[in-house]
Write an enzyme that holds these catalytic residues in place. Sequence first.
Site, PDB file in Angstrom:
ATOM      1  N   LYS A  33    -111.408  33.593 -20.912  1.00  0.00           N
ATOM      2  CA  LYS A  33    -112.303  34.759 -20.860  1.00  0.00           C
ATOM      3  C   LYS A  33    -111.534  36.010 -20.454  1.00  0.00           C
ATOM      4  CE  LYS A  33    -115.100  32.185 -18.398  1.00  0.00           C
ATOM      5  NZ  LYS A  33    -116.143  31.660 -17.525  1.00  0.00           N
ATOM      6  N   GLY A  47    -115.919  26.600 -14.143  1.00  0.00           N
ATOM      7  CA  GLY A  47    -116.463  25.395 -14.766  1.00  0.00           C
ATOM      8  C   GLY A  47    -115.403  24.543 -15.425  1.00  0.00           C
ATOM      9  N   GLY A  99    -117.451  32.640 -11.979  1.00  0.00           N
ATOM     10  CA  GLY A  99    -117.535  34.099 -11.852  1.00  0.00           C
ATOM     11  C   GLY A  99    -117.986  34.515 -10.461  1.00  0.00           C
ATOM     12  N   ARG A 112    -123.748  19.103 -10.980  1.00  0.00           N
ATOM     13  CA  ARG A 112    -124.587  20.179 -10.438  1.00  0.00           C
ATOM     14  C   ARG A 112    -125.925  19.650  -9.924  1.00  0.00           C
ATOM     15  NH1 ARG A 112    -122.882  24.887 -14.732  1.00  0.00           N
ATOM     16  NH2 ARG A 112    -121.115  25.630 -13.508  1.00  0.00           N
TER      17      ARG A 112
HETATM   18  P1  ADP Z   1    -113.115  28.558 -16.228  1.00  0.00           P
HETATM   19  O1  ADP Z   1    -114.359  27.927 -16.794  1.00  0.00           O
HETATM   20  O2  ADP Z   1    -112.365  27.604 -15.358  1.00  0.00           O
HETATM   21  O3  ADP Z   1    -113.381  29.873 -15.567  1.00  0.00           O
HETATM   22  P2  ADP Z   1    -112.480  29.720 -18.780  1.00  0.00           P
HETATM   23  O4  ADP Z   1    -113.870  29.448 -19.223  1.00  0.00           O
HETATM   24  O5  ADP Z   1    -112.063  31.131 -18.623  1.00  0.00           O
HETATM   25  O6  ADP Z   1    -112.152  28.894 -17.455  1.00  0.00           O
HETATM   26  O7  ADP Z   1    -111.462  29.108 -19.845  1.00  0.00           O
HETATM   27  C1  ADP Z   1    -111.366  27.735 -20.081  1.00  0.00           C
HETATM   28  C2  ADP Z   1    -110.842  27.501 -21.467  1.00  0.00           C
HETATM   29  O8  ADP Z   1    -109.595  28.161 -21.675  1.00  0.00           O
HETATM   30  C3  ADP Z   1    -110.579  26.039 -21.738  1.00  0.00           C
HETATM   31  O9  ADP Z   1    -111.504  25.567 -22.685  1.00  0.00           O
HETATM   32  C4  ADP Z   1    -109.158  26.014 -22.278  1.00  0.00           C
HETATM   33  O10 ADP Z   1    -109.002  25.171 -23.400  1.00  0.00           O
HETATM   34  C5  ADP Z   1    -108.930  27.452 -22.669  1.00  0.00           C
HETATM   35  N1  ADP Z   1    -107.503  27.799 -22.732  1.00  0.00           N
HETATM   36  C6  ADP Z   1    -106.577  27.624 -21.789  1.00  0.00           C
HETATM   37  N2  ADP Z   1    -105.358  28.004 -22.231  1.00  0.00           N
HETATM   38  C7  ADP Z   1    -105.531  28.443 -23.496  1.00  0.00           C
HETATM   39  C8  ADP Z   1    -104.652  28.942 -24.506  1.00  0.00           C
HETATM   40  N3  ADP Z   1    -103.346  29.088 -24.285  1.00  0.00           N
HETATM   41  N4  ADP Z   1    -105.187  29.265 -25.701  1.00  0.00           N
HETATM   42  C9  ADP Z   1    -106.506  29.132 -25.926  1.00  0.00           C
HETATM   43  N5  ADP Z   1    -107.387  28.665 -25.023  1.00  0.00           N
HETATM   44  C10 ADP Z   1    -106.909  28.315 -23.816  1.00  0.00           C
HETATM   45 MG    MG Z   2    -115.463  28.276 -18.574  1.00  0.00          MG
END
Ligand code: ADP
Ligand code: MG
Length: 416
Positions: free
Chosen positions: A206, A365, A389, A43
Amino acid sequence: MNHAAVPTIAQMPADFWAGKRVFVRADLNVPQNEAGHITDDTRIVETLPTVRYLLQRGASVILASHLGRPKGAVVESMRMAPVAKRLQQHLPEVTLYAATEVCSPTVHLQATQLKPGDVLLLENLRFEPGEEANDPALAKNLAQLCDVYVNDAFGAAHRAHASTAGMAHQVTHRFAGLLMAKEIEMLSAVLNQPKRPVTAIIGGSKVSSKLSVLSHLLPKVDCLVIGGGMLFTFLLAQGQSVGQSLVEADLAPEASRLLNAAQQAGVRVLLAEDVRVADRFAEDAQTQVVSTESIPDGWMGLDIGPKSIAAIQAQLSASATVLWNGPVGVFEMDAFATGTRAVAQSLADLTESRGASFQSILGGGDTVAALERFAIAPQRFTHVSTGGGASLEFLEGRTLPGIAALMPTTVTASLV
Ligand code: ADP
Ligand code: MG
């Protein structure tokens, strides 16, 4: 909103900048380990082109960002000092001052004493309670530091905070920075003229925040792939047992409604048919691949299984645009990274082999962190957004307050 009308710094004549004090709202919210060491400075690096652009044209720059979630109070471990140090390493020739406050008479004095080519980095914006509250008094204070406002923090553009929205209304000249402009250009192309079929892969953990996004995305996509932790709330909604998997049970009815809405809209929903389950949340857990209909009690789904991977890959090959936000498994552990790696690899391969007839747009992220972990270069995709987001809300067609605030027409009597 007509995004083509957002003013950008590149549109101004070079001599406009000489002697101007330019406030740059950047996203310098870098991850740090317990020792406070920056683990990934992407970043910071992505903000440099805008900062250099302005300095080279004779401006001085007041740079500001949030870092972590200090919730309106000074938190020593969230100070900007490590960011200042890293910035200085990237800009060795620049005189860089690091303020220890966000706004105070001292900061104001520091700002007025800047010479062309100097940078003043403000303290963590979220140390001020007025930042997230979009307090007009804080916005005014920040506005008084500068002649020109530049927003380069696309990742924070979906928030109406003092530094992303409030202060912009109080500065005469306001522009998108180079990074913000690129995000707007790339994402509006997809929003306005997406090549169909469009597939969105939504994963991650999330659930609550992403469920609402899904319903807004429905009218814009032909297929919705649901993976990661999101998956299990949907399986629960279908009446299946999910063992110890991550779920937000109270959201199952909403997931159910979404499945119905998708059916009515003719949107294909691809839920995993098999998952890799573990007996505990650990790299060295016992694991097995099971059908999603028979997740054993006490086990948790941490990755999608091989059949699901193959089904997703077939769907991706049949798509012309793919939006991906959220890892489809716990990619941080090798044992559960297979699905996420396969999706990333397939998308990179399709982007390369299909040329202009295939577009891959990534955001989030952790999705970006996964690419890094797999050593898959972001250049192998059409666009990797710096905002998670924010990119999703943009693609839903919502007006982001941080972008709206840059428009020339948004000066309203009540805010001036
Ligand atoms: P991003 O930052 O790309 O928007 P999120 O913050 O929503 O994604 O989610 C990322 C997290 O989701 C990662 O830390 C990953 O380990 C977790 N994750 C993915 N699949 C699962 C699962 N089946 N159970 C629990 N956590 C998960
Ligand atoms: Mg995230």
